[in-house]
Structure formats: structure tokens, C-alpha cells
Design a protein around this motif. Structure first.
Motif, PDB file in Angstrom:
ATOM      1  N   ALA A  95     119.309  88.413 -17.696  1.00  0.00           N
ATOM      2  CA  ALA A  95     118.046  88.056 -17.049  1.00  0.00           C
ATOM      3  C   ALA A  95     116.875  88.222 -18.005  1.00  0.00           C
ATOM      4  O   ALA A  95     115.958  87.384 -18.045  1.00  0.00           O
ATOM      5  N   LEU A  96     116.890  89.284 -18.807  1.00  0.00           N
ATOM      6  CA  LEU A  96     115.816  89.502 -19.773  1.00  0.00           C
ATOM      7  C   LEU A  96     115.803  88.408 -20.836  1.00  0.00           C
ATOM      8  O   LEU A  96     114.734  87.926 -21.237  1.00  0.00           O
ATOM      9  N   ASP A  97     116.975  88.015 -21.293  1.00  0.00           N
ATOM     10  CA  ASP A  97     117.050  86.955 -22.308  1.00  0.00           C
ATOM     11  C   ASP A  97     116.480  85.645 -21.779  1.00  0.00           C
ATOM     12  O   ASP A  97     115.750  84.934 -22.475  1.00  0.00           O
ATOM     13  N   ILE A  98     116.801  85.324 -20.527  1.00  0.00           N
ATOM     14  CA  ILE A  98     116.264  84.103 -19.917  1.00  0.00           C
ATOM     15  C   ILE A  98     114.749  84.212 -19.773  1.00  0.00           C
ATOM     16  O   ILE A  98     114.006  83.253 -20.000  1.00  0.00           O
ATOM     17  N   LEU A  99     114.285  85.407 -19.431  1.00  0.00           N
ATOM     18  CA  LEU A  99     112.849  85.625 -19.250  1.00  0.00           C
ATOM     19  C   LEU A  99     112.069  85.413 -20.538  1.00  0.00           C
ATOM     20  O   LEU A  99     110.986  84.813 -20.539  1.00  0.00           O
ATOM     21  N   PHE A 100     112.621  85.886 -21.649  1.00  0.00           N
ATOM     22  CA  PHE A 100     111.875  85.892 -22.903  1.00  0.00           C
ATOM     23  C   PHE A 100     112.091  84.667 -23.793  1.00  0.00           C
ATOM     24  O   PHE A 100     111.344  84.455 -24.739  1.00  0.00           O
ATOM     25  N   LEU A 101     113.109  83.873 -23.520  1.00  0.00           N
ATOM     26  CA  LEU A 101     113.361  82.698 -24.355  1.00  0.00           C
ATOM     27  C   LEU A 101     112.919  81.439 -23.618  1.00  0.00           C
ATOM     28  O   LEU A 101     113.554  80.995 -22.669  1.00  0.00           O
ATOM     29  N   ASP A 102     111.827  80.858 -24.059  1.00  0.00           N
ATOM     30  CA  ASP A 102     111.293  79.662 -23.411  1.00  0.00           C
ATOM     31  C   ASP A 102     112.127  78.428 -23.771  1.00  0.00           C
ATOM     32  O   ASP A 102     112.788  78.384 -24.810  1.00  0.00           O
ATOM     33  N   LYS A 103     112.025  77.418 -22.919  1.00  0.00           N
ATOM     34  CA  LYS A 103     112.731  76.169 -23.146  1.00  0.00           C
ATOM     35  C   LYS A 103     112.314  75.562 -24.482  1.00  0.00           C
ATOM     36  O   LYS A 103     111.127  75.487 -24.801  1.00  0.00           O
ATOM     37  N   GLY A 104     113.291  75.161 -25.283  1.00  0.00           N
ATOM     38  CA  GLY A 104     112.997  74.544 -26.570  1.00  0.00           C
ATOM     39  C   GLY A 104     112.985  75.514 -27.735  1.00  0.00           C
ATOM     40  O   GLY A 104     113.034  75.099 -28.895  1.00  0.00           O
ATOM     41  N   GLU A 105     112.933  76.813 -27.439  1.00  0.00           N
ATOM     42  CA  GLU A 105     112.929  77.805 -28.513  1.00  0.00           C
ATOM     43  C   GLU A 105     114.338  78.003 -29.062  1.00  0.00           C
ATOM     44  O   GLU A 105     115.334  77.841 -28.363  1.00  0.00           O
ATOM     45  N   HIS A 106     114.393  78.402 -30.352  1.00  0.00           N
ATOM     46  CA  HIS A 106     115.678  78.654 -31.003  1.00  0.00           C
ATOM     47  C   HIS A 106     116.218  80.016 -30.574  1.00  0.00           C
ATOM     48  O   HIS A 106     115.457  80.929 -30.278  1.00  0.00           O
ATOM     49  N   TYR A 107     117.549  80.157 -30.549  1.00  0.00           N
ATOM     50  CA  TYR A 107     118.160  81.422 -30.147  1.00  0.00           C
ATOM     51  C   TYR A 107     117.720  82.586 -31.032  1.00  0.00           C
ATOM     52  O   TYR A 107     117.657  83.734 -30.584  1.00  0.00           O
ATOM     53  N   SER A 108     117.389  82.288 -32.287  1.00  0.00           N
ATOM     54  CA  SER A 108     116.957  83.346 -33.204  1.00  0.00           C
ATOM     55  C   SER A 108     115.642  83.975 -32.768  1.00  0.00           C
ATOM     56  O   SER A 108     115.265  85.042 -33.263  1.00  0.00           O
ATOM     57  N   SER A 109     114.939  83.322 -31.835  1.00  0.00           N
ATOM     58  CA  SER A 109     113.666  83.859 -31.350  1.00  0.00           C
ATOM     59  C   SER A 109     113.856  85.004 -30.361  1.00  0.00           C
ATOM     60  O   SER A 109     112.890  85.698 -30.020  1.00  0.00           O
ATOM     61  N   LEU A 110     115.084  85.187 -29.885  1.00  0.00           N
ATOM     62  CA  LEU A 110     115.336  86.280 -28.947  1.00  0.00           C
ATOM     63  C   LEU A 110     115.000  87.621 -29.593  1.00  0.00           C
ATOM     64  O   LEU A 110     115.436  87.924 -30.700  1.00  0.00           O
ATOM     65  N   ASN A 111     114.230  88.417 -28.879  1.00  0.00           N
ATOM     66  CA  ASN A 111     113.841  89.722 -29.410  1.00  0.00           C
ATOM     67  C   ASN A 111     114.955  90.749 -29.217  1.00  0.00           C
ATOM     68  O   ASN A 111     115.827  90.589 -28.372  1.00  0.00           O
ATOM     69  N   ASP A 112     114.910  91.807 -30.019  1.00  0.00           N
ATOM     70  CA  ASP A 112     115.825  92.925 -29.807  1.00  0.00           C
ATOM     71  C   ASP A 112     115.488  93.566 -28.463  1.00  0.00           C
ATOM     72  O   ASP A 112     114.314  93.674 -28.082  1.00  0.00           O
ATOM     73  N   SER A 113     116.507  93.983 -27.738  1.00  0.00           N
ATOM     74  CA  SER A 113     116.244  94.545 -26.416  1.00  0.00           C
ATOM     75  C   SER A 113     117.140  95.740 -26.133  1.00  0.00           C
ATOM     76  O   SER A 113     118.253  95.852 -26.663  1.00  0.00           O
ATOM     77  N   TYR A 114     116.613  96.620 -25.295  1.00  0.00           N
ATOM     78  CA  TYR A 114     117.320  97.837 -24.899  1.00  0.00           C
ATOM     79  C   TYR A 114     117.321  97.925 -23.373  1.00  0.00           C
ATOM     80  O   TYR A 114     116.265  97.865 -22.737  1.00  0.00           O
ATOM     81  N   ILE A 115     118.494  98.055 -22.799  1.00  0.00           N
ATOM     82  CA  ILE A 115     118.626  98.317 -21.374  1.00  0.00           C
ATOM     83  C   ILE A 115     118.959  99.799 -21.244  1.00  0.00           C
ATOM     84  O   ILE A 115     119.997 100.251 -21.730  1.00  0.00           O
ATOM     85  N   ILE A 116     118.068 100.560 -20.595  1.00  0.00           N
ATOM     86  CA  ILE A 116     118.208 102.016 -20.547  1.00  0.00           C
ATOM     87  C   ILE A 116     118.288 102.477 -19.097  1.00  0.00           C
ATOM     88  O   ILE A 116     117.370 102.242 -18.309  1.00  0.00           O
TER      89      ILE A 116
END
Length: 286
Positions: A95-116
Motif C-alpha cells: 500500500a505504501l509503494d502504491i501511495l508513493f509511486l505516481d503513475k508514469g514514474e520509474h520503479y527506481s523512484s520508490l523510496n526506502d521504507s520501513y514498516i515498524i
């Protein structure tokens, strides 16, 4: 039955979110948990409702943080073991990945994330205070996938085994309420202050009332709608649709009631999960 406001501790969702909204408290917690340098916090919000699609299961995050380097942190308090933590963390990550990656953006744009997840129980069963998971190659156990995703489960039960004194003290405080460090003393004073704050007390009352009303309304209206739809298209499908519509109607009506009594748009959003934009539209119609 909802807990009395005066009996709330940091282990209760409402109080945990209130305390973690303080940037310094949140940043200190992340440092203790990750044993790593945390960039300056650029975004911090509580009770974020995220929907990945009209037919998908929506989620509500306790605390969502982004730092100046672009890393994101989802922090969750979990008091009860529902025996679904691994799959739940997997879904939250998606869900976080979908939230932060806009349509048309490259997968490399995904930020590092931590689920705690900060838990009052040991969901893994190894009796250690901190479990950190990331994807690794099973063939040599040394090569990381480097997908930028980490999942951390904190076991407050094992506070005595935490080597870091401040982490141990914090986990002991979460588990028992005992204050042993400057950090936990600061948190305890914040909680005492919140308990003397009428606005916080009212907010808890409204949120708790909404949750009970929505559950009751959704259940009653859902069964009613479900029976009607069931006659036409099948009992199971109708019941599901009725439950969803009943809950939605209950949320909208509750939001209207909170608008009428003058609660702020931000607090109504926290109480109902509706966006500020949706609430503003309701205000115009009211």
C-alpha cells in the motif's frame, strides 16, 4: 467496551499516536529502533487512511513519517496478537509503494521504507527485543535484494534483553508503565498533560463514539441491505455490498454530525478516515 480516557497509556492506539506526533519523540524512537541516523523529518502525520482501489482493502496507518532523504517510516502500535502480522506487514508495504509511486514514474523512484510494529507480545517467538527483516538470497545468505524495504517487529516483552539502555527503558515503559529514563519521563509528562487537555479528551470521545456507532450501524444496515441484494443476486454478494454501503453511510452521517457541532476538518478527518476535501464538500452541502 472502550477504555476510559484517564486509563490510557502509550500502549493504547490513541495515546501512542498523540505522543508520536511530537517530532523529537518520534525521531528519538526511530533512532532507538533503527540504531541509525535519521534525517530531518519533513512529514509526520497520524491516522492516515490509505485505499489502494475501490475494491481493495483500505488501511489506516498509526504514524506515517518521511525524512529529508526521502525514506518513509510506518509506525504501528499493536497491543493484541491477531496472528496475522507477517501478511499484514506485506500488505502495508504494498500500500505504501502504491501511495508513493505516481503513475508514469520509474520503479527506481520508490523510496526506502520501513514498516515498524511495536508489539506488547512476541509474535516471532525467539524472545528477542528487535526483529529486523529484509529480502536476502537464500543460496548464499549474504546477497541482499536491495529493494529498499525493511520490516521491523519490536517485542516489548523482551525489554530486559535490549542492550541499549534507552531502548530497554522505553520498551519497559510501553510494557509496564514504569519510568526509568529521561526519555520515558518526558513521554509520561506529555501523557499527563494530554489527560488534562479537554480538546484531547473530547477528540477521544468522538473517535471512540464514531467507531462504536459505525460498527453498529454498518452491521445492522449491512445485514438489511445484504438480505435485499441476496434475493436478487445471491446472499453472500448482497451481504458484502450491504455491509460496505452501510458502513459508508454511517461514516458520512457521523461526519455531518461532527460538522454540526463545530469540530475541525482535521479532527473529523482523523475520526472518520475521510479526506479533508470530502469533508469540505459536506460542509458546503450542509
Amino acid at each position: 467496551m472502550r477504555k476510559n480516557f484517564d486509563d490510557l497509556t502509550i500502549a493504547d492506539d490513541f495515546m501512542f499516536c498523540k505522543i508520536m506526533q511530537d517530532e523529537e519523540i518520534c525521531k528519538t524512537f526511530l533512532k532507538l529502533t533503527l540504531a541509525d541516523k535519521i534525517g530531518k523529518i519533513s512529514y509526520l502525520s497520524s491516522q492516515n487512511a490509505i485505499s489502494t482501489g475501490s475494491e481493495a482493502k483500505s488501511i489506516r496507518l498509526d504514524i506515517l513519517v518521511k525524512d529529508e532523504t526521502g525514506k518513509s517510516y510506518d509506525i504501528e502500535m499493536q497491543a493484541v496478537n491477531e496472528h496475522n502480522l507477517p501478511k499484514r506487514m506485506r500488505y502495508y508495504q504494498a500500500a505504501l509503494d502504491i501511495l508513493f509511486l505516481d503513475k508514469g514514474e520509474h520503479y527506481s523512484s520508490l523510496n526506502d521504507s520501513y514498516i515498524i510494529f511495536l508489539c506488547l507480545f512476541d509474535s516471532v517467538g525467539k524472545d528477542i527485543p528487535l526483529y529486523t527483516f529484509e529480502n536476502i538470497c537464500l543460496e548464499d545468505r549474504k546477497t541482499l535484494l536491495n529493494d529498499g524495504a525493511k520490516k521491523i517487529i519490536i517485542n516489548a516483552n523482551a525489554f530486559k534483553k535490549a542492550e541499549n539502555k534507552n531502548l530497554s527503558g522505553f520498551l519497559e515503559y510501553v510494557k509496564t508503565g514504569k519510568v526509568t529514563t529521561e526519555f520515558t519521563e518526558r513521554i509520561e509528562k506529555m501523557i499527563e498533560k494530554l489527560k488534562n487537555n479537554e480538546q484531547a479528551r473530547s477528540e477521544y470521545r468522538f473517535i471512540s463514539g464514531f467507531e462504536m456507532d459505525a460498527h453498529h450501524y454498518g452491521r445492522q444496515e449491512g445485514w438489511k441491505e445484504g438480505r435485499q441484494e441476496g434475493r436478487q443476486e445471491g446472499r453472500q454478494e448482497g451481504r458484502q455490498e450491504g455491509l460496505a454501503q452501510g458502513f459508508k453511510d454511517g461514516v458520512m452521517q457521523t461526519a455531518k454530525n461532527l460538522i454540526d457541532i463545530g469540530l475541525s476538518v482535521e479532527n473529523i478527518s482523523k475520526a472518520t478516515g475521510l479526506s479533508c476535501g470530502e469533508i469540505e464538500k459536506l460542509k458546503i452541502k450542509s
